[in-house]
Design a protein around this motif. Sequence first.
Motif, short mmCIF file in Angstrom:
data_model
loop_
_atom_site.label_atom_id
_atom_site.label_comp_id
_atom_site.label_asym_id
_atom_site.label_seq_id
_atom_site.Cartn_x
_atom_site.Cartn_y
_atom_site.Cartn_z
N THR A 26 -15.95 10.08 -44.43
CA THR A 26 -15.61 10.01 -45.85
C THR A 26 -15.25 11.39 -46.41
N LEU A 27 -16.06 12.39 -46.09
CA LEU A 27 -15.76 13.74 -46.57
C LEU A 27 -14.42 14.23 -46.03
N LEU A 28 -14.17 13.98 -44.76
CA LEU A 28 -12.88 14.37 -44.16
C LEU A 28 -11.71 13.68 -44.86
N GLY A 31 -11.07 15.24 -48.14
CA GLY A 31 -10.85 16.68 -48.13
C GLY A 31 -11.99 17.44 -48.78
N TRP A 32 -13.17 16.86 -48.73
CA TRP A 32 -14.36 17.45 -49.36
C TRP A 32 -15.22 18.17 -48.33
N MET A 33 -16.02 19.10 -48.86
CA MET A 33 -17.01 19.80 -48.06
C MET A 33 -18.40 19.50 -48.63
N LEU A 34 -19.42 19.64 -47.78
CA LEU A 34 -20.81 19.39 -48.15
C LEU A 34 -21.61 20.67 -48.08
N GLN A 57 -15.36 21.07 -40.29
CA GLN A 57 -14.28 20.53 -41.11
C GLN A 57 -14.80 19.91 -42.41
N TRP A 58 -16.10 19.62 -42.49
CA TRP A 58 -16.65 18.97 -43.69
C TRP A 58 -17.98 19.55 -44.14
N HIS A 107 -17.84 20.24 -52.37
CA HIS A 107 -17.53 19.23 -53.37
C HIS A 107 -18.68 18.25 -53.56
N ALA A 108 -19.62 18.24 -52.63
CA ALA A 108 -20.80 17.37 -52.69
C ALA A 108 -21.99 18.17 -52.17
#
Length: 174
Positions: A26-28, A31-34, A57-58, A107-108
């Motif tokens: 989902t993050l990929l 385009g989000w990072m955790l 990548q995430w 982003h999260a």
Amino acid sequence: MSLSKNELPALDGRGLVADLSYISTTLLARGWMLATAESCTGGLIAAACTDLAGSSQWFERGFVSYSNEAKAELLGVPASLIEQHGAVSEPVARAMAEGALAHSRAHASVAVTGIAGPTGGSADKPVGTVWFGWCVAGRTHSERQRFAGDRAAVRAATLAHALGRLGQLLRQAG
């Protein structure tokens, strides 16, 4: 992306593997990072994430903010908030989750603060009490759990709950 338990040695159980598979995919896709902000787990959540090949990548970064000073210095949690509510509290968990975003390019986020034991508990906050914070899609979420067992069991349950709920929140954010 398919995962096997062998690829994630820090995890026990298919649920965690499934949660991480969903989270990473989902993050990929978005385009989000955790980012993680951890106290009582001491980096276990970040370790579980980075056990997965390709996590760079995430997964953006992890903060281990075990002391109150680290919560303030690394995440910007106001010392007054910790003094007023204690490190193991909803306001601090929320501030940790928000601070992880503010001090990263993520982003999260997920944050945990708790009492893993065997000492440190009180009548109001017994051993096994953990506060969680998540920031997903611009919203901060929090909740408290109380887990039974020894230190290892509390930390493992915290890891599982943190990732399971993160997956749910990502689903809801659609």
